[in-house]
Structures are given as structure tokens and as C-alpha cells.
Scaffold this active site. Structure first.
Site, PDB file in Angstrom:
ATOM      1  N   ARG A   1      43.737  47.084  41.566  1.00 36.75           N
ATOM      2  CA  ARG A   1      45.130  46.247  40.859  1.00 36.75           C
ATOM      3  C   ARG A   1      45.976  46.004  41.764  1.00 36.75           C
ATOM      4  NH1 ARG A   1      44.073  40.798  39.236  1.00 36.75           N
ATOM      5  NH2 ARG A   1      45.665  40.850  37.707  1.00 36.75           N
TER       6      ARG A   1
ATOM      7  N   LYS B   1      46.434  47.111  44.215  1.00 41.62           N
ATOM      8  CA  LYS B   1      46.374  46.840  45.955  1.00 41.62           C
ATOM      9  C   LYS B   1      46.308  45.519  46.692  1.00 41.62           C
ATOM     10  CE  LYS B   1      43.508  50.924  46.327  1.00 41.62           C
ATOM     11  NZ  LYS B   1      42.338  51.366  46.731  1.00 41.62           N
ATOM     12  N   ARG B   2      46.368  44.482  45.224  1.00 41.53           N
ATOM     13  CA  ARG B   2      45.843  43.427  45.984  1.00 41.53           C
ATOM     14  C   ARG B   2      46.011  42.512  47.028  1.00 41.53           C
ATOM     15  NH1 ARG B   2      47.205  40.557  40.030  1.00 41.53           N
ATOM     16  NH2 ARG B   2      49.333  41.217  39.848  1.00 41.53           N
TER      17      ARG B   2
ATOM     18  N   CYS C   1      44.709  30.429  53.295  1.00 36.90           N
ATOM     19  CA  CYS C   1      44.389  30.439  51.733  1.00 36.90           C
ATOM     20  C   CYS C   1      43.006  30.827  51.749  1.00 36.90           C
ATOM     21  CB  CYS C   1      45.319  29.527  51.350  1.00 36.90           C
ATOM     22  SG  CYS C   1      45.204  29.111  49.189  1.00 36.90           S
TER      23      CYS C   1
ATOM     24  N   GLY D   1      54.589  36.435  37.004  1.00 41.28           N
ATOM     25  CA  GLY D   1      53.552  37.720  37.362  1.00 41.28           C
ATOM     26  C   GLY D   1      52.036  36.761  38.597  1.00 41.28           C
ATOM     27  N   ALA D   2      52.244  35.404  39.009  1.00 45.98           N
ATOM     28  CA  ALA D   2      50.961  35.467  39.630  1.00 45.98           C
ATOM     29  C   ALA D   2      51.698  35.930  41.274  1.00 45.98           C
ATOM     30  CB  ALA D   2      51.216  33.593  39.944  1.00 45.98           C
TER      31      ALA D   2
ATOM     32  N   HIS E   1      46.064  28.027  39.684  1.00 47.96           N
ATOM     33  CA  HIS E   1      44.771  28.524  39.844  1.00 47.96           C
ATOM     34  C   HIS E   1      45.539  28.828  38.167  1.00 47.96           C
ATOM     35  CE1 HIS E   1      46.695  32.397  40.889  1.00 47.96           C
ATOM     36  NE2 HIS E   1      46.839  33.042  40.230  1.00 47.96           N
TER      37      HIS E   1
HETATM   38 ZN   LIG Z   1      46.077  27.601  49.055  1.00 47.53          ZN
END
Ligand SMILES: [Zn+2]
Ligand SMILES: [Zn+2]
Length: 348
Positions: free
Chosen positions: A36, A38-39, A56, A174-175, A181
Site C-alpha cells: 500500500r 506504493k499506491r 482517472c 487519508g483518501a 468512493h
Molecule cells: Zn475520476
């Protein structure tokens, strides 16, 4: 130090999957999820202005950028992983809990086990610019119906110890991706916070033979000064001992242990009050980052009479510092009654 780090990372990197470790003193579980780190980070790698060159992954035409969908609300003449969907659920590309088993469990002083479970992303809709506060109410209801469907599915899985649904809205919450989402975590153990809530509610029931949440609802309706909003089936209020400024809880007024037991009528009513609450944040507090979490009875829970599901939404206006980290106690610099009055009066 170098050698120590190398030794510590061996067990994780060999398996290449997240691991659950238990603190030997407090018994708190932590997820060690190396991948995570590396995301991709949407907020830093992509400029915030519209019409950016980078695609996106949560938009029409980019379905192949995510793992294949596990469910979607889409017209019947469209096929999975193509445009046309209204709400789409995909496995998280960088999971904190993985559906792969490596069977590892260790004991002794240091207890660890493989973080077997699931981690999904609920893409709220194809439009990059819309959020739970700006989608139409009917669309918010579709997102909540998706939660219900995923709860129904995950709660039946034998490995599920708890199912946690959250929204991180905004970078400071933290997004990592800007596009609106939710995330669903299927956790193989019952974590500390839900356990504390379940234990506290059970204890209260043993003494008073009543659900503590039902008692809180009637107290708040009588006192009225902490109430933010009320709909046919739900009450939104600032808790008496709110940990943080503008912490807002939404509960069904009728005793309901499980979110997934909501009927369509109740879901539509929840969409209305949930959307109104986040619109109060948007219009009154200038669209702050916020965290939403749902608390509901765990799978196979045997005392549903003591449990009452709720949704908590808290704007991220402060950062935990040394005192909070040292004591687990927060200092709330606002008064819940005043926060409620402020939110009540926001034009939505
Ligand atoms: Zn988007
Ligand atoms: Zn209750």
C-alpha cells in the site's frame, strides 16, 4: 539497523501479502501492508484542475485500469467492466486485506496471521466532480443499496470477523484518489473499537435490560439541543461526549442491529439525511475532508438485542498530537451543543 530491517521484512516480502500482527501488551491488531505504500497518490501526482492528461481509473472508458468488478448497478444491456454503470464495486488494487491465503499463523510472544479477508472499492459514480453532497439523493440511495448488497454477501463468508465500510473524503482524510468512493474491509478478526462498542452495549443491556442506543435516541430527542437533523426513520445528532468537532452520528430511530436489514424505503430516507448532513459540512464548513464509518453487528453476532447500527461522520479539522497518541483521550476544543446549533442552521 540495516540488518534488523532486512530481517523484519523477510516474512512479509516473501509472501508479498498483508499481515496482521497483534501487540503483545494491548492485544491490538495492526495490518502490516507493504504494497500500500506504493499506491499512486492522486492528490500529488495529478493536478487538481479538470481536464488533466492522466486518466482517472474510476471513470467511463477506464474500467480496465481497475481489477474486474465484483458487482455493479448498471443497465441490463451493458456488460461488466464497460461504461454505463451507475455504481461500481472493484477489488482494491492495493489491498489491506487479501483474498489470497498463505496459511501463516504464528504464536509465542509475537502473534501474527495472514490478513486474509477482502478489500473493495465502491466507486460512487462515473462523474469525477460529484460527491455524496452533490449527487442527487436518488444516486446516494444507490450507493447505500450497494453497501447493503456487499454487507449481505461478505457477512456470510466464514472468514469474516468484521465488515467495515468507510468513506475518506478529501486528501487530509487519508483518501489517495480524489474521485468519490467508499471502501469495504472484510477483516478476519473483530477489531478493538467495534469490540469496545459491543462490550459496552452488552454491559448496559445486562444492567438496564434496554439497548443503550435506543436510550440515547430518546434522551437526544427530549433534550433536542444536540440534534442536527431528523427524518422519518433517522436521527442525526452530535454525541454528548463527541471526541472531535462536528462529529455527527446518524442512527435508525427504531431498534435495528444490522445495516443490511434496511428496506428500500428506509435506505431512501437514509440517503436523504446522509446527503443533507454532508451538505451541511460542504456549505457550512467549506467542504472539509471527512471520515465516515459504519458500525453494525458483526457476522453471526449472538446478542442483536444489545446492538444498534449507526453511521458516524466527522470532518477532519484537527490532527491527533502527542496527548492523543499517549492517552487515547482527545481534547475537543468545541462544545457539541454549539456544533449542533451551527450545523442545524446551515442552509442546505
Ligand atoms: Zn475520476
Ligand atoms: Zn436500539
Amino acid at each position: 539497523m540495516k540488518t534488523l530491517l532486512k530481517e523484519c521484512s523477510i516474512s512479509i516480502s516473501e509472501a508479498g501479502m498483508p499481515e496482521l500482527r497483534q501487540d503483545p501488551i494491548t492485544q491490538r491488531w495492526v495490518v502490516i501492508a507493504k504494497a500500500r505504500a506504493k499506491r499512486p497518490d492522486d492528490f500529488r501526482e495529478r493536478p487538481k484542475t479538470a481536464g488533466t492528461a492522466t486518466a482517472c481509473p474510476f471513470e467511463y472508458g477506464n474500467e480496465s485500469m481497475t481489477p474486474p468488478e465484483t458487482m455493479a448497478i448498471r443497465p441490463s444491456d451493458t456488460t461488466p467492466d464497460t461504461p454505463g454503470w451507475l455504481v461500481r464495486v472493484v477489488p482494491n488494487k492495493f489491498p489491506a486485506f487479501s483474498t489470497r491465503i498463505d496459511g501463516r499463523t504464528t504464536g509465542g510472544l509475537y502473534v501474527s496471521r495472514s490478513a486474509f479477508g477482502a478489500h473493495e472499492v465502491v466507486i460512487h459514480g462515473p462523474d469525477h466532480g460529484l460527491t455524496m453532497a452533490t449527487y442527487p439523493e436518488k444516486h446516494v440511495a444507490l450507493v447505500l443499496k450497494t453497501y447493503r448488497q456487499r454487507y449481505e454477501y461478505h457477512m456470510k463468508q466464514p472468514y469474516a470477523g468484521y465488515v467495515q465500510i468507510i468513506i475518506n473524503h478529501g486528501e487530509e482524510s487519508g483518501a489517495s484518489l480524489e474521485h468519490s468512493h467508499s471502501q469495504i474491509f472484510v477483516i478476519p478478526v473483530l477489531p478493538e473499537k467495534p469490540r469496545a462498542l459491543l462490550d459496552g452495549a452488552s454491559r448496559y443491556f445486562d444492567i438496564h435490560a434496554r439497548c443503550v442506543f435506543c436510550d440515547i435516541i430518546s434522551a437526544e430527542l427530549t433534550f433536542a439541543r444536540r440534534v442536527v437533523d431528523e427524518s422519518a426513520h433517522f436521527l442525526a445528532f452530535e454525541p454528548f461526549a463527541a471526541q472531535l468537532p462536528f462529529e455527527t452520528w446518524m442512527l435508525p430511530k427504531e431498534h435495528k442491529p444490522r445495516f443490511e436489514a434496511l428496506n428500500d424505503n428506509e435506505i431512501e430516507d437514509l440517503a436523504k439525511i446522509f446527503r443533507r448532513t454532508v451538505r451541511r459540512f460542504l456549505n457550512g464548513l467549506g467542504d472539509p475532508p471527512y471520515n465516515m464509518y459504519l458500525f453494525t453487528a458483526p457476522p453471526r453476532y449472538e446478542r442483536p438485542e444489545t446492538m444498534h447500527w449507526f453511521m458516524s461522520i466527522t470532518p477532519k479539522l484537527t490532527t491527533p498530537a502527542g496527548f492523543e497518541m499517549g492517552t487515547g483521550m482527545t481534547i475537543n476544543s468545541t462544545v457539541p451543543e454549539e456544533c449542533a446549533e451551527f450545523l442545524r442552521n446551515v442552509k442546505i
